[in-house]
Design a protein around this motif. Structure first.
Motif: not given
Length: 502
Positions: A356-357, A175, A364, A172, A349-350, A179, A353-354
């Motif tokens: 990582d997904m 993410l 990304t 992670k 942050i977005l 942050v 997160l994306i």
């Protein structure tokens, strides 16, 4: 083996802050908070030049009844050029210093190096502001201060990323780094609010107050920041105990081995001297040759060119572009520019997160960069219609422009600096980070300089320059993104930062 770092004084003075009284999770959180505050204060001290541009520069050319007398040597016909050259002086020194800072950071105590960088940055920022009370009008003084300040500021980024990289594994990471990387935008916001708030008392205060803030947080770093888990007796979280099938003398056995990315290490390649090798700092040219370093470094060159053009010129642009037919005051323009950075917080942050997904950093980044093009076109075309339109489109632009910038300078740099190709050599992290962000900082120096010259032709030309830079950034990631997509379609879990070249 003896560590090359000394434990922070406060941790020795207060034994209750050390294990077993405090857990690994407690210290990970404290490291995130301290490094967040450290780099946020760095960026807060970089913001004043953009806030005071409209005060130092030529008078406002409009039908407004408000006129600025300016401050020599920035108030003449070539004033915007001089202001652009001032940005170039700082950012050129910053980008050059970044390469050396990363190299040095891999070899000395990161806590002390970071604290010295913050002290020097704070003092030099205050010296720039003292030019107001000392009535200094010599260009060489302001340029000289910015050059030295840029060198001190270059110490910050390699240090904070290396420290965070020491305390966190890859899980992670996008993410967590997304942050954490909001410190850049938060620092810009704090710097804008402080510099705008005290501007009415004299532009010198816009530099002195953020300068004192950096010095204060530098003291916090010196007293409390632990550089690595090993310094407190913890095991590095980058190593995970996993099970691997190992064939010994023709018999398949299940053994437990330590690895940062278990599926990508072969048992026969494990070196008994890995611990000694991890303490050897990687060479500068060797770091450049690591897979993925060069493409992401040059992508960041253009991405940071766009981001820093907004950082240094957005308040000036807002001051000289009527919103709903009204020209904004210095303070309002400075405060309004923080919307771009607020968007940047959510963007970082977005993007983390994306990524990582999807487990695809390049894909990304390209998606954000592509979407930022229509966002900038809409902001330039319709941002002046009303305050609401300006705020919404500025927020969207900040989100999309700063998303890939934040991702590349944090999660991507940490991935590249700890890839299995260098056997988890943690002392390569500052060097790799410095190469990526140092190259990006060259673009950061070029963008504001070009904006200072091109803006005299009109702001449409500036926005065209920014859009061209975005397309150039995309070009450098296409190859990596294509490989990520192919591996996803084939159903394999592929990490571009863990390429086995053997």
């Amino acid at each position: 083996m003896e560590s090359k770092t000394q434990l922070a004084p406060a941790l020795n003075f207060f034994p209750t802050l050390k294990p077993p009284n405090k857990t690994l999770a407690f210290h990970q959180i404290s490291v995130l908070i301290i490094t967040f505050l450290a780099y946020a204060s760095f960026h807060a001290s970089r913001k004043p030049p953009s806030i005071v541009k409209s005060v130092l520069g030529p008078k406002l050319q409009s039908n407004s009844s408000s006129f600025d007398t300016g401050w020599a040597p920035f108030n003449g016909p070539q004033g915007t050029h001089r202001l652009g050259e001032l940005d170039l002086a700082f950012l050129s020194a910053y980008s050059i210093g970044m390469y050396f800072a990363g190299h040095v950071g891999d070899r000395i105590d990161l806590r002390l190096f970071l604290a010295y960088g913050m002290l020097g940055s704070g003092v030099l920022t205050c010296l720039f502001g003292l030019g107001y009370w000392c009535n200094v009008h010599m260009l060489w003084y302001f340029v000289g201060v910015q050059v030295v300040c840029g060198l001190f500021q270059s110490i910050g980024w390699p240090c904070v990323v290396a420290v965070v990289g020491n305390w966190f594994g890859k899980t992670k990471r996008g993410l967590i780094m997304g942050v954490w990387s909001s410190h850049t935008s938060v620092g810009n916001i704090v710097g804008s609010v402080i510099a705008s708030g005290v501007l009415e008392f004299g532009w010198g205060w816009s530099f002195v107050v953020p300068g004192l803030l950096v010095i204060l947080v530098g003291g916090l770093v010196f007293l409390f920041l632990p550089v690595s888990p090993e310094d407190l007796g913890f095991e590095s979280p980058g190593k995970e105990e996993v099970e691997m099938n190992v064939e010994v003398n023709g018999v398949e056995n299940v053994e437990k081995v330590e690895s940062e990315e278990a599926g990508l290490l072969r048992a026969e390649n494990v070196d008994v001297d890995a611990d000694a090798e991890s303490l050897t700092a990687i060479g500068f040219l060797e770091a450049w040759r690591l897979p993925g370093v060069a493409p992401f470094a040059f992508c960041l060159f253009f991405s940071k060119l766009v981001s820093y053009t907004f950082l240094y010129w957005l308040p000036f642009y807002l001051r000289h572009t009527a919103v709903a037919g009204v020209h904004l005051s210095h303070k309002t323009a400075g405060n309004l520019s923080t919307i771009f950075d607020i968007g940047g917080v959510f963007g970082g942050i977005l993007a983390g997160l994306i990524s990582d997904m999807l487990e695809a950093r390049a894909v990304t980044s390209i998606a954000f960069l592509l979407l930022s093009v229509p966002a900038l076109v809409l902001y330039r075309a319709y941002g002046s219609l009303s305050m609401v339109a300006n705020i919404l489109l500025m927020f969207l632009s900040g989100l999309l422009v700063n998303g890939p910038y934040a991702l590349i300078t944090t999660a991507v740099a940490a991935d590249l600096g700890t890839q299995t190709l260098i056997r988890g050599n943690s002392r390569a992290l500052a060097t790799v980070t410095a190469i990526i962000d140092g190259t990006g900082s060259v673009g950061a120096a070029l963008g504001p300089l070009l904006a200072g010259y091109i803006s005299t032709r009109g702001w449409n030309s500036v926005f065209l320059m920014l859009i061209l830079a975005i397309f150039c950034a995309i070009l450098f990631l296409i190859r990596i993104a294509r490989t990520e997509i192919k591996e996803k379609l084939s159903g394999k879990r592929w990490f571009w930062y863990s390429i086995d070249t053997q």
